[in-house]
Structures are given as C-alpha cells and as structure tokens.
Design a protein around this motif. Sequence first.
Motif, PDB file in Angstrom:
ATOM      1  N   ALA A  65      10.191   8.952  -8.993  1.00 38.52           N
ATOM      2  CA  ALA A  65      10.734   8.680  -7.662  1.00 38.52           C
ATOM      3  C   ALA A  65       9.926   9.394  -6.590  1.00 38.52           C
ATOM      4  CB  ALA A  65      12.193   9.115  -7.601  1.00 38.52           C
ATOM      5  N   SER A  66       9.506  10.622  -6.887  1.00 42.68           N
ATOM      6  CA  SER A  66       8.699  11.383  -5.939  1.00 42.68           C
ATOM      7  C   SER A  66       7.350  10.717  -5.705  1.00 42.68           C
ATOM      8  CB  SER A  66       8.490  12.806  -6.468  1.00 42.68           C
ATOM      9  OG  SER A  66       7.643  13.553  -5.620  1.00 42.68           O
ATOM     10  N   GLU A  69       7.853   7.732  -3.406  1.00 45.85           N
ATOM     11  CA  GLU A  69       8.086   8.118  -2.017  1.00 45.85           C
ATOM     12  C   GLU A  69       6.814   8.636  -1.359  1.00 45.85           C
ATOM     13  OE1 GLU A  69      11.179  10.970  -2.096  1.00 45.85           O
ATOM     14  OE2 GLU A  69      12.733   9.543  -2.706  1.00 45.85           O
ATOM     15  N   PRO A  72       3.468   4.941  -0.773  1.00 41.14           N
ATOM     16  CA  PRO A  72       4.045   3.597  -0.641  1.00 41.14           C
ATOM     17  C   PRO A  72       3.188   2.520  -1.282  1.00 41.14           C
ATOM     18  CG  PRO A  72       4.156   4.790   1.434  1.00 41.14           C
ATOM     19  CD  PRO A  72       3.295   5.610   0.522  1.00 41.14           C
TER      20      PRO A  72
END
Length: 229
Positions: A65-66, A69, A72
Amino acid sequence: MHLVDMLEKPNWMIRIKSLQQSASSVKELVNEKIVAGRHLEAFSIQLVILAIWKQGLHICHAQAASDMEGSPSCGTSRLKRSSHKNGDHNSVECSSAVGNMRPEDVSHQIEGEFLQEVERAEQFAKSIEHGNIEMPDAMEMIFQSALALGRRGGVDELMGDSETALSLYSKAVHLLVFLLVEAHSLILNPPFSLTNSDRYRLRNYVEILNSRQVQLRLILKSDDQQCPT
C-alpha cells in the motif's frame, strides 16, 4: 542478521526475514513437542506460528500500500500489465522491494506457508481431548526451551563437543531474539509484552550466547587449520 538491525527494523524485508527465522525456530520446537507426545503444548506453540505469518502478511500488505501511495505511476503500470496479458513480461517492476521481490510476491509465499500451518494446527487440535483444558503458556515454553538449549550447549562445550554446542547456542539465540524482537508485535491471546528488565535480561542472554559462539567458531577454525591435508 545482526540483532541491532532487527531491533531498529530499518526496512520491511529485514522484518520479513526476522519473522521467517522466528517461524522456523518455533516450528522446530513444535516438532519436538509432537515427538514427545505433548500435543497440547505443541498446539499452543503452533498458534504462535500462525500469528507470526499473520504479522508477515500485514507487513507485506502495508508495504504494498505504501508503494502504491508513493508512486502513482506504479499502480497505472500494473493495471496496464494486467489488461495486456500478451505484453512485455520483462517490463521493469515498480517496487521498492529488495532484489526482484515485491511485497506482493513475498505475500503470496507467506500465504502458502500460513495455509500449511493452519492445516497442521487443525490436525493437532484433533488429537487434543475436549473439555475445560487450560492452554499452556506458549511464550513461557519458548523461553524455557531457549534456556534449556543454552544449558545443554554449555554442557557440550565443557565436554569438548564444540560443534554440537555451537548448534545448540544458535538455536537458543534464535528463540531469544524472537521473544526480544518480534513477539510483542504479534496478535496473541493473552497479549505478550516485556518489561524493561525482561528486555535487558534477554539481551544479556543473547550477548553471552553470541560470545560463546564466536569463541567456538575460532576453536573449530583453529582445529581445521591444524588438521593435516
């Protein structure tokens, strides 16, 4: 892997490697309990292994997830790859993982390990008598096993069996490091925690055992050099 590196936990891959080592060491203890016929104790410790792999999955998912983020374009490139199955399979992966391993790849491997350990836990549960059974304290058993391994290593060292002593010291250190570094982050019932005094004592044990390992390796190296070729 150095103890300081694991305590500081500078990146997700070091955490994963630490958890993998922990799972391996604890699994060996489970196997010993099974051989000894202590199925309830084995089951209790087996639940710790499940918690270890769950934590590994959590770390991988958080890292993935990091990455998404923080980059992109990474998400866009993955969507393109998934929608064009006949595209370039050698395209550069967008990932901060060490080497060629992405968090998603590691997560897939851990999921496989987790499912295997779930099956083992289910098998252990079948061999346990039903009723009001008090579950043994898995973390205390792990700690006592580490101390026992260290004592056995000391006896073997005094008897001149350096190789066996070295192996036992190493196993003891792995269990102690697990308690010191990873155990507090696991989802356990009851939760596991260490006081400052506990942490100091564990680190002291690890340092002593590591010191003995260094000495034994020097002895074994010296013996090898003295052996005629």
